[in-house]
Design an enzyme around this catalytic site. Structure first.
Site, short mmCIF file in Angstrom:
data_model
loop_
_atom_site.label_atom_id
_atom_site.label_comp_id
_atom_site.label_asym_id
_atom_site.label_seq_id
_atom_site.Cartn_x
_atom_site.Cartn_y
_atom_site.Cartn_z
N SER B 150 0.84 -1.20 0.00
CA SER B 150 0.00 0.00 0.00
C SER B 150 0.88 1.25 0.00
CB SER B 150 -0.95 -0.06 1.20
OG SER B 150 -1.96 0.93 1.09
N ASP B 227 -9.91 -5.24 -3.64
CA ASP B 227 -9.22 -4.22 -2.86
C ASP B 227 -10.03 -2.93 -2.92
OD1 ASP B 227 -7.46 -2.03 -2.16
OD2 ASP B 227 -5.81 -3.48 -2.30
N HIS B 263 -7.49 -5.78 0.71
CA HIS B 263 -6.28 -4.95 0.88
C HIS B 263 -5.41 -5.38 2.06
CE1 HIS B 263 -4.08 -1.29 -0.15
NE2 HIS B 263 -4.05 -0.93 1.12
#
Lengths: 285, 285
Positions: B150, B227, B263
């Site tokens: 991320s 995600d 995610h």
């Protein structure tokens, strides 16, 4: 019986889910984690492994820290991870101490007021949740095993020794093996079941193993040599000695003392694959 | 330079440790996790993988949730997991918002008051901690790669694109690929480096990749189709398109869009073994 889905995350091709439900047994809402392995067809069914967590844990610890999903997917097992106690029951001081109340059910059925209304975790695990899982998820009936860590190891032993027909195999990480002789845990146990010796012993697995007269049982145990609770609170050697003298040698223990490992999830994650392999071999019979 | 040992836990034959040290670069105490794989001799040295975590994380998320230690032990890699920002710097409101301040360094060097005194994370990662690890632990010099998740994927890309001689390979989980075009992240970036477009672009990896003229670089990327940040904030397709047009085709990307994954760390733990295999193959050359 309504199940409320709290979370669902894809993991190793299957799904790690958390559900909440109202439990008539413990008279409050309970959460549990469940891993559903990748299925090859809509009708595929799987054996089940229950995993009981240690004091202070919720269902989150093992589902986020142990990495078991890799092996649940590999060996095609459903894994059920209950919370460790009733919660938010409005019992005075239920959240005050780490070893009494919330997170510290000791996996027994409480007899003492005010705990006895809610703290019926033994029945919740071995009866209510056991049935709920079989009735709700794609389970091969009666292909169920149990594992546990620390206080959850004590819980897994209680379940297996008192309901041996319900579990095909038992494995333990750093288990509490004689709760009535643990200085850290005896106060919590007395709070729940009272001070009478014969009742305390009824929930002590080293006493129970001496009286065991069920089917043959194999128990796999791992514990770290640097486990801070090893000497004073786990009392594994006493249990193994008693188990090795079990009637007709019905109980066989395999104990691995792992050099340098401690009590936590770094230890568990290192050896959890071996436990899944063990259970898979017993559940495939 | 004094390192204070915060924790040490045996894991897969090696040790997961956490250290704290005062960083002259960011002018506060910083923690980092480091995994030391099992050594066959006292003099054995290892390649290193840096792993940069996402917004709001500390060093704890990846060391407790990803299960990477299994692969660090298998492939014999030291793994360094820095915290995601300076902390406790007495900057007004530093802990108020999840996307500005603590946990949200964006891995840049801040230019704006009052952040610029502490938020020099790019230099901390690529210079101070990079040297500290090589000077302190049993590292094969210059055998260093980088990965990130991320915002940490953004960080890993920044490090690799701006200091390509320092990293042998790059891998990314659900990376932020164009921070100046992310509605969720642009405010935090502006807080640190100001509002001027050319400065914002200087820290945007999709702009950087278009100007890249360093050595050849392979980038492995995994992202989940479910995600929640995929479309609006990660902007991976734009990055891959720009990378595929890189000068002399110096940058090669391999992108896996993984059906149904989200995610979080259930996603990362599912694919982290593939990333370790990738880095191991590049570091063994």
């Amino acid at each position: 019986m309504d199940l409320k889905l709290i979370s669902s995350n894809k993991s190793f091709g299957g799904y790690q889910k958390v559900f909440e439900h109202f439990s008539p047994t413990v008279q409050c809402n309970m959460k549990f984690g469940i891993y559903l392995p990748p299925a090859e067809s809509e009708n595929e069914k799987f054996p089940v492994l229950f995993y009981l967590s240690g004091l202070t844990c919720t269902e989150q610890n093992v589902i986020t820290k142990s990495g078991y999903q890799r092996f649940a997917a590999q060996y095609k097992l459903i894994v059920v991870c209950p919370d460790t106690s009733p919660r938010n029951c409005n019992i005075p001081n239920e959240d005050e101490k780490w070893n009494i109340g919330s997170g510290a059910s000791m996996y027994v059925n409480a007899q003492q007021e005010p705990w006895n209304k809610h703290y019926q975790m033994f029945t919740y695990i071995t009866d209510e949740l056991y049935q709920l899982v079989q009735n709700t998820f794609p389970v091969i009936q009666d292909k169920i095993s149990i594992s546990g860590h620390s206080m959850g190891g004590h819980g897994a032993l209680l379940c297996a020794l008192l309901c041996p027909e319900k579990y095909k195999s038992v494995s333990l990480f750093a288990p509490v093996c004689s709760i009535s002789n643990s200085p850290t845990l005896i106060d919590g146990l007395k709070t729940l079941v009272g001070e009478e010796k014969h009742i305390l012993q009824k929930w002590d697995t080293t006493f129970l193993v001496k009286e065991y007269d069920g089917p043959e049982m194999e128990i796999l145990i791992h514990v770290g040599s640097d486990d801070e609770y090893l000497i004073k609170d786990l009392l594994i050697d006493d249990f193994v000695e008693a188990a090795n003298k079990s009637k007709d040698n019905k109980i066989k223990t395999t104990l691995f003392l792992e050099e340098g490992y401690d009590h936590g999830y770094y230890f568990i994650s290192t050896f959890i694959g071996e436990h899944f392999k063990f259970h898979s071999s017993k559940l495939s019979v």
